[in-house]
Design an enzyme around this catalytic site. Structure first.
Site, PDB file in Angstrom:
ATOM      1  N   CYS A 102     -10.083  -7.160  -6.877  1.00 31.17           N
ATOM      2  CA  CYS A 102     -11.355  -6.537  -7.239  1.00 31.17           C
ATOM      3  C   CYS A 102     -11.285  -5.993  -8.675  1.00 31.17           C
ATOM      4  O   CYS A 102     -11.291  -6.765  -9.620  1.00 31.17           O
ATOM      5  CB  CYS A 102     -11.727  -5.462  -6.218  1.00 31.17           C
ATOM      6  SG  CYS A 102     -13.476  -5.018  -6.228  1.00 31.17           S
ATOM      7  N   HIS A 113     -10.656  -7.713  -0.943  1.00 28.12           N
ATOM      8  CA  HIS A 113      -9.641  -6.705  -0.640  1.00 28.12           C
ATOM      9  C   HIS A 113      -8.779  -7.106   0.560  1.00 28.12           C
ATOM     10  O   HIS A 113      -8.982  -6.604   1.670  1.00 28.12           O
ATOM     11  CB  HIS A 113     -10.311  -5.368  -0.323  1.00 28.12           C
ATOM     12  CG  HIS A 113     -10.959  -4.703  -1.492  1.00 28.12           C
ATOM     13  ND1 HIS A 113     -10.304  -3.765  -2.271  1.00 28.12           N
ATOM     14  CD2 HIS A 113     -12.197  -4.831  -2.021  1.00 28.12           C
ATOM     15  CE1 HIS A 113     -11.115  -3.348  -3.226  1.00 28.12           C
ATOM     16  NE2 HIS A 113     -12.271  -3.981  -3.096  1.00 28.12           N
ATOM     17  N   GLU A 125      -5.929  -6.137   1.281  1.00 30.99           N
ATOM     18  CA  GLU A 125      -5.090  -5.023   1.722  1.00 30.99           C
ATOM     19  C   GLU A 125      -5.698  -4.221   2.869  1.00 30.99           C
ATOM     20  O   GLU A 125      -5.004  -3.401   3.484  1.00 30.99           O
ATOM     21  CB  GLU A 125      -4.782  -4.084   0.543  1.00 30.99           C
ATOM     22  CG  GLU A 125      -5.924  -3.211   0.072  1.00 30.99           C
ATOM     23  CD  GLU A 125      -6.913  -3.912  -0.850  1.00 30.99           C
ATOM     24  OE1 GLU A 125      -7.818  -3.225  -1.362  1.00 30.99           O
ATOM     25  OE2 GLU A 125      -6.787  -5.141  -1.056  1.00 30.99           O
TER      26      GLU A 125
END
Length: 208
Positions: free
Chosen positions: A92, A187, A189
């Site tokens: 991002c 994202h 994660e």
């Protein structure tokens, strides 16, 4: 990624990898990397950058990250490390930081560069326009990657040195790589799918 030992806990044992911890969701990245067995540490100072074999630049506010990197004396060491071949993964805002060109940056905003791409900030709209979708990424295996986009950028154009890894259904580019550099608009994660981090750790290990 099936058959990749880096996807197993302990598979990245011995790899010291940093996560730029000036701003953004760096804690989530550290947790994923440690879960894969890497020695993941926060990086806020030039001397900490010198001690890592790879670096993740997290999501957050790219303009704030840019200002803080300069205030902390990290911007020039980061640019030098990237130019010197340090493997770096940007998610991002991190993708924006790695792009050679920011199409719609705020006045005075700078990037670290390295990725031969032009990126547009907040291209999918504001926070309320966040969305999720599945992406086919053959490099990560047959199972689609469930991607979460939060005020995400897109890659407006891809230069000759960079390669496209993923597009959303309308064709816009949302993941790229170039040698040891990796960038995603989304994202990974926060989804529990560790394949992108494992793919990055493989780049770190390959550099030796």
């Amino acid at each position: 990624m099936a058959g990749n030992p880096l996807t197993e806990p302990g598979g990245a044992s011995g790899l010291r990898v940093g996560v730029l911890a000036l701003q953004g969701d760096f804690r989530e990245h550290i947790a994923v990397l440690r879960g894969l067995g890497a020695d993941a540490v926060p990086v806020r100072r030039p001397e900490e950058l010198e001690q890592v074999a790879g670096l993740v630049i997290p999501g957050g506010e790219s303009s704030v990250m840019d200002k803080l990197s300069r205030a902390f004396g990290l911007a020039e060491p980061l640019k030098a490390a990237i130019a010197g071949g340090l493997p770096v993964y940007g998610t991002c805002a991190g993708l924006i930081m790695l792009a050679d060109t920011i199409v719609d940056g705020i006045a005075g905003q700078q990037s670290l560069g390295g990725l031969d791409v032009a990126v547009r900030r907040n291209a999918f709209g504001s926070q309320v326009d966040s969305f999720e979708t599945d992406l086919d990424i053959p490099q990560l295996g047959q199972e689609p990657v469930h991607a979460v986009f939060i005020r995400a950028p897109i890659v407006d154009s891809v230069g000759e040195r960079a390669s496209v890894l993923a597009r959303v259904p309308d064709g816009r580019v949302v993941a790229v790589e170039q040698g040891g550099l990796l960038g995603t608009s989304f994202h990974p994660e926060i989804t529990g799918d560790t394949r992108f981090h494992a793919y990055f750790l493989a780049k770190v290990r390959a550099r030796g």
